[in-house]
Design a protein around this motif. Structure first.
Motif, PDB file in Angstrom:
ATOM      1  N   UNK A 151     106.866 103.073  54.035  1.00 29.90           N
ATOM      2  CA  UNK A 151     108.061 103.871  53.707  1.00 29.90           C
ATOM      3  C   UNK A 151     109.289 102.963  53.705  1.00 29.90           C
ATOM      4  N   UNK A 152     109.472 102.164  52.663  1.00 32.89           N
ATOM      5  CA  UNK A 152     110.592 101.215  52.659  1.00 32.89           C
ATOM      6  C   UNK A 152     111.959 101.878  52.722  1.00 32.89           C
ATOM      7  N   UNK A 153     112.029 103.171  52.402  1.00 30.84           N
ATOM      8  CA  UNK A 153     113.323 103.849  52.488  1.00 30.84           C
ATOM      9  C   UNK A 153     113.740 104.118  53.931  1.00 30.84           C
ATOM     10  N   UNK A 154     112.793 103.989  54.869  1.00 31.43           N
ATOM     11  CA  UNK A 154     113.121 104.117  56.289  1.00 31.43           C
ATOM     12  C   UNK A 154     113.582 102.751  56.795  1.00 31.43           C
ATOM     13  N   UNK A 155     114.826 102.667  57.178  1.00 32.27           N
ATOM     14  CA  UNK A 155     115.400 101.389  57.606  1.00 32.27           C
ATOM     15  C   UNK A 155     115.702 101.340  59.096  1.00 32.27           C
ATOM     16  N   UNK A 156     115.578 102.473  59.774  1.00 34.12           N
ATOM     17  CA  UNK A 156     115.889 102.508  61.203  1.00 34.12           C
ATOM     18  C   UNK A 156     114.782 103.274  61.919  1.00 34.12           C
ATOM     19  N   UNK A 157     113.975 102.566  62.686  1.00 33.36           N
ATOM     20  CA  UNK A 157     112.857 103.176  63.409  1.00 33.36           C
ATOM     21  C   UNK A 157     113.191 103.115  64.892  1.00 33.36           C
TER      22      UNK A 157
END
Length: 290
Positions: free
Chosen positions: A156-162
């Protein structure tokens, strides 16, 4: 009355409808191969017909604003959503893709008695939480960065903050045994006694030789980690570098690394090679990675 006649009809919820299909499939599974192949061909033909009809319906309605709004409302129904997903008319939701990524690391976590759960999805961020043995484990930072974070970023490259939400465990207060992350790279061989815990400075590192390899031991807030004493940039030794709040800076070219996980803050695509480490009482033991 045969077995198929006994299958209930007119169910309305997704679980009930899916259960009916599974029960019918269980009956088919006992038939001979020729019969099963005929049923499978029939199933594919019906699904192809339904799928094509649904695709034409969606194409015909999507350019009408009112119809598009109605379709968006319709897919909130679990049965409608499941059928459209079955025919690949709807793409998997972000939550589904994140869960699929987490499913890829869960077997490794389960092998150590732990798991990870998705707590919240708020693009571009998600929140996850370790449970079981992974909750409070001193090796959880490595597990998070090398396992969970990497899997989600790739899927999920659109998730930038985990964001890792802390659990309720007090496991980190137990100094008798320190668990090993299942993502310590390909550990081989046995455990080597390398030093006493009190020989590693709090907030600092200690350079030692283990099995002919130069490694550094880091002790940050009571958590001991072990990495190859080699910068991921050009392989230069790190033990002469400065340390500030758990970050070591390579003395040669300035690459910076998080000593709790080995993550490179200068070039996120690389990381320090990690080795499994455990603390039993005051003994620090290392198992070298391949």
């Amino acid at each position: 009355m045969n077995a198929i006649d006994q299958i209930p009809t007119k169910r309305e919820d997704l679980a009930g409808l899916a259960g009916d299909i599974e029960r019918v499939e269980a009956i088919f599974s006992s038939w001979d191969e020729t019969q099963r192949n005929a049923v499978e061909a029939y199933r594919r033909a019906i699904e192809d017909l339904h799928g094509e009809a649904l695709r034409r319906l969606v194409r015909g309605l999507k350019d009408e604003p009112a119809a598009l709004a109605a379709m968006k409302q319709a897919v909130t129904d679990e049965v409608v959503y499941a059928v459209l997903r079955r025919h690949n008319i709807l793409k998997p939701s972000l939550s589904e893709r994140v869960e699929a990524a987490l499913d890829g690391v869960r077997p490794m976590l389960a092998s150590h008695g732990g798991n990870v759960e998705l707590v919240n999805v708020r693009p571009p961020a998600i929140e996850v939480r370790f449970v079981g043995a992974c909750d409070g484990c001193p090796a959880s930072a490595l597990t998070f960065h090398a396992g969970v974070k990497k899997a989600v970023e790739e899927a999920c490259p659109e998730i930038t903050d985990i964001i890792q939400i802390k659990g309720m465990s007090n496991a980190a207060d137990n100094d008798s045994v320190r668990f090993v992350s299942p993502f310590a790279l390909g550990a081989v061989g046995g455990w080597h006694l390398v030093c006493r815990l009190d020989e590693i400075p709090q907030g600092g590192i200690s350079a030692v030789v283990v099995g002919g390899q130069n490694v550094i031991l880091s002790r940050q807030e009571g958590v001991v980690s072990c990495f190859q004493n080699a910068c991921a940039h050009l392989g230069m030794e790190l033990d002469g570098g400065s340390i500030d709040e758990g970050i070591i800076t390579c003395p040669y070219h300035g690459f910076r690394y998080d000593l709790s996980s080995g993550e490179c803050l200068t070039a996120p695509e690389v990381a320090l090679q990690s080795h499994a480490v455990r603390v039993i009482g005051n003994r620090v033991e290392v198992r070298l990675s391949s």
